[in-house]
Design an enzyme around this catalytic site. Structure first.
Site, short mmCIF file in Angstrom:
data_model
loop_
_atom_site.label_atom_id
_atom_site.label_comp_id
_atom_site.label_asym_id
_atom_site.label_seq_id
_atom_site.Cartn_x
_atom_site.Cartn_y
_atom_site.Cartn_z
N CYS B 86 2.22 -7.85 -5.11
CA CYS B 86 3.32 -7.70 -6.29
C CYS B 86 4.59 -8.69 -5.48
O CYS B 86 4.44 -9.08 -5.33
CB CYS B 86 3.21 -5.97 -5.74
SG CYS B 86 3.61 -5.63 -8.25
N HIS B 203 -3.15 -4.46 -7.24
CA HIS B 203 -2.48 -3.47 -6.40
C HIS B 203 -3.75 -3.37 -4.96
O HIS B 203 -4.34 -2.47 -5.50
CB HIS B 203 -1.73 -2.69 -6.17
CG HIS B 203 -0.62 -2.82 -6.57
ND1 HIS B 203 0.59 -2.52 -5.61
CD2 HIS B 203 0.58 -3.47 -7.80
CE1 HIS B 203 1.62 -2.80 -6.03
NE2 HIS B 203 1.56 -3.56 -7.36
N GLU B 205 -4.38 -1.62 -2.41
CA GLU B 205 -4.04 -0.12 -2.14
C GLU B 205 -4.26 1.14 -2.25
O GLU B 205 -4.57 1.70 -2.74
CB GLU B 205 -3.14 -0.23 -1.08
CG GLU B 205 -1.84 -0.13 -2.30
CD GLU B 205 -1.35 -1.43 -2.76
OE1 GLU B 205 -1.73 -2.01 -2.89
OE2 GLU B 205 -0.25 -0.76 -3.25
#
Lengths: 363, 233
Positions: B86, B203, B205
């Protein structure tokens, strides 16, 4: 302060003061040329020459050249250290003019490959004849060490004055210095530095702004002295080598062909407000940058670099900028419309003859 | 094996990355401060999401001049693995380590949603545990993720196979309806020519544990570990 007259020269009177080590130099409006054959008055000259000498002596002191100046005590008076004057005038020439043109048949204005230094023996009776080092030593006018020191100090003064005057649009063609020994026997710069003792030409036009206007009846004598003083007084920052303040305006726009969703949305809004004629809106950024730089060219160079390195993304954006000295009336002009706009990447062709294309795609 | 998570002022996914990488791989993870001018001993550096330096001027434009970026460029030039997620992706673009730039989303809205991305290349160090054509479910959260390159340059990047993931339908169809932000070619992730630097807008994560609803993101971090093991680290 002035106690008694010590000496009356052609354009100055030297007064003794209560302090035996200090004298007051009074600058008069009297003007003479050709060893007194031509006489006249130049209004305001005393004030001009005293003030200009004070500014230049202070500047030279700051640069490590000892001078006799203590302080300016009236508009046409300088309080100075008392010197035992070396009876030699030291002339430094950067372009041919006056005596050297006559003696050697060099056209006035011819640049000299290196500064030329001349000594003259101070003697009104003899007409201040030019002498060489051997003459000076044989007559005991100065020691070998003093001659070497005078040469070194005169050339250093030349380099400093050329820079100081150059940034003010004045070219130093030639000038005369006098030296004296202070109480400790050290050589110190004395006398004055003014349009009476310097040839000064406007850098842009070559116009003479010195005593040659009086010698040759060129007119505008007083105006020339006032102009020189105005320039010497102005912009002290630039002469001291301090950076000057500029206002830059950078315009960042989306490159041709890059879709602008904001512009499209605003187009729609304008249409709904009834502005049917709106064909396209593109949204960019206007960035105002206030910066200090040594001169205009440096400010321009830095802004171009800022545009390339940070302010615009070369994948998506072009940039253009204007930069003007702070406070100038055009400093906030539209960078797209103002003459002299600098452009990054595309659009440089349309930005006018003074535009420089920044390599906006370089990162 | 050591991962480094680079922390810029305004990073806000650094702790998530730190946790998710550790949990997914068991590898050692350390924070790297944006002022650090000496970094050594890392096998993979991760630039996390967030709003570095407030995203002032442009996303990533200021962070790109952080002292640590010189080290990261050197690390990448030496073949070190660098993953930008990002805002981290945007910083790597601004730094010239990845191609393209991000425009504002076509919708002019901040998009925070699940997306599906199709893996176009599973030979990168970041995707080697994926199947080619596998569809991953990973969320996005950004306002500027609208990938752009001038047509000629885009053709070069495509020609070299540098587009690693594209937004797709859950069935893997790369169609305009699956494009959340207007990116050219539905591009969601791009690598550099050498293949050791990857930027992705989704993302991973945030999709690395069952409790978050999806574990697809673990594949990215585990691929890195697998790659490093294979290369003898």
């Amino acid at each position: 302060m002035k106690v008694s007259e010590l000496y009356r020269g052609k354009a100055k009177i030297v007064w003794a003061t209560e302090d035996p080590e200090r004298v007051v130099m009074e600058f008069t409006e009297a003007a003479t040329a050709f060893d007194g054959a031509k006489r006249g008055v130049i209004g305001g000259k005393g004030r001009c020459n005293a003030t200009m000498s004070a500014i230049l002596f202070r500047y030279l002191e700051g640069e490590g050249i000892p001078t006799h100046l203590v302080e300016q005590v009236a508009e046409n008076e300088l309080l100075c250290r008392r010197l035992r004057i070396v009876p030699l005038e030291v002339v430094v020439r950067n372009r041919a003019a006056g005596g050297i043109s006559r003696r050697l048949g060099i056209a006035e204005g011819t640049p000299l490959a290196r500064p030329v230094l001349e000594f003259s023996y101070k003697s009104d009776a003899l007409g201040d004849p030019m002498v060489n080092d051997d003459h000076a030593l044989a007559l005991g006018l100065a020691t070998p060490r003093e001659l070497a020191q005078m040469r070194e100090m005169a050339l250093a003064t030349n380099a400093l004055l050329r820079r100081f005057l150059g940034v003010r649009g004045l070219e130093l063609i030639d000038f005369k210095l006098e030296f004296g020994r202070d109480a400790a026997g050290q050589l110190v710069l004395g006398d004055e530095i003014s349009p009476d003792t310097c040839r000064l030409w406007d850098i842009g036009t070559g116009e003479k702004l010195d005593k040659d206007r009086f010698r040759r009846d060129l007119g505008g004598v007083e105006e020339a002295y006032e102009e020189v003083l105005r320039r010497v007084q102005a912009d002290a920052r630039a002469a001291a080598g301090e950076p000057v303040l500029f206002d830059g305006v950078v315009k960042v726009t989306l490159k041709e062909g890059v879709l602008d969703p904001q512009g499209r949305t605003i187009t729609g809004a304008l249409h709904s407000l009834g502005y049917r004629g709106v064909e396209e809106v593109r949204v960019g950024k206007l960035i105002e940058v206030r910066l200090r730089a040594a001169d205009h060219a440096e400010a321009r160079r830095q802004l171009g670099e800022m545009g390339q390195r940070l302010l615009a993304n070369p994948v998506l954006e072009d940039f253009a900028f204007t930069v003007e000295p702070h406070g100038s009336p055009t400093a906030r002009a539209d960078p797209a419309a103002a003459p002299g706009t600098e452009a990054g990447a595309a659009g440089a062709d349309e930005a006018g003859p003074q535009a420089e294309a920044g390599a906006g795609t370089e990162r | 094996m050591r991962f480094g998570v680079v922390v810029f002022p305004g990073s806000n996914c650094d702790a998530d990355c730190y946790h998710a990488i550790g949990a997914a791989t068991g590898a050692r993870v350390e924070y790297v401060w944006h002022r650090d001018t000496k970094i050594s001993g890392f096998d993979c550096l991760v630039l996390p999401g967030g709003f570095s330096y407030g995203d002032y001027l442009r996303t990533g434009a200021i962070a790109r001049f952080s002292p640590v970026m010189r080290e990261i460029a050197r690390f990448a030039a030496d073949g070190g693995l660098v993953l930008g997620i990002c805002n981290g992706f945007q910083i790597l673009q601004e730094a010239g380590l990845l191609p393209g730039a991000m425009r504002k989303n076509e919708s002019l809205t901040f998009r925070c949603q699940w997306t599906w991305v199709r893996v176009e290349d599973n030979r990168t160090p970041f995707t080697l545990l994926c199947e080619k054509g596998q569809v991953l479910r990973i969320p996005i959260a950004h306002y500027e993720g609208n990938f752009y390159l001038p047509p000629e340059e885009l053709a070069e990047v495509e020609g070299r196979g540098q587009v690693v993931m594209r937004y797709s339908t859950p069935a893997g169809e790369v169609v305009p309806e699956a494009n959340p932000n207007g990116s050219l070619g539905n591009t969601a992730a791009v690598r550099n020519a050498a293949g050791n630097v990857l930027g992705m807008m989704p993302h991973p994560e945030r999709a690395a544990e069952g409790v978050l609803g999806c574990e697809d993101g673990r594949l990215i971090f585990r691929s890195v570990v697998e790659y490093l093991r294979g290369s003898g680290r």
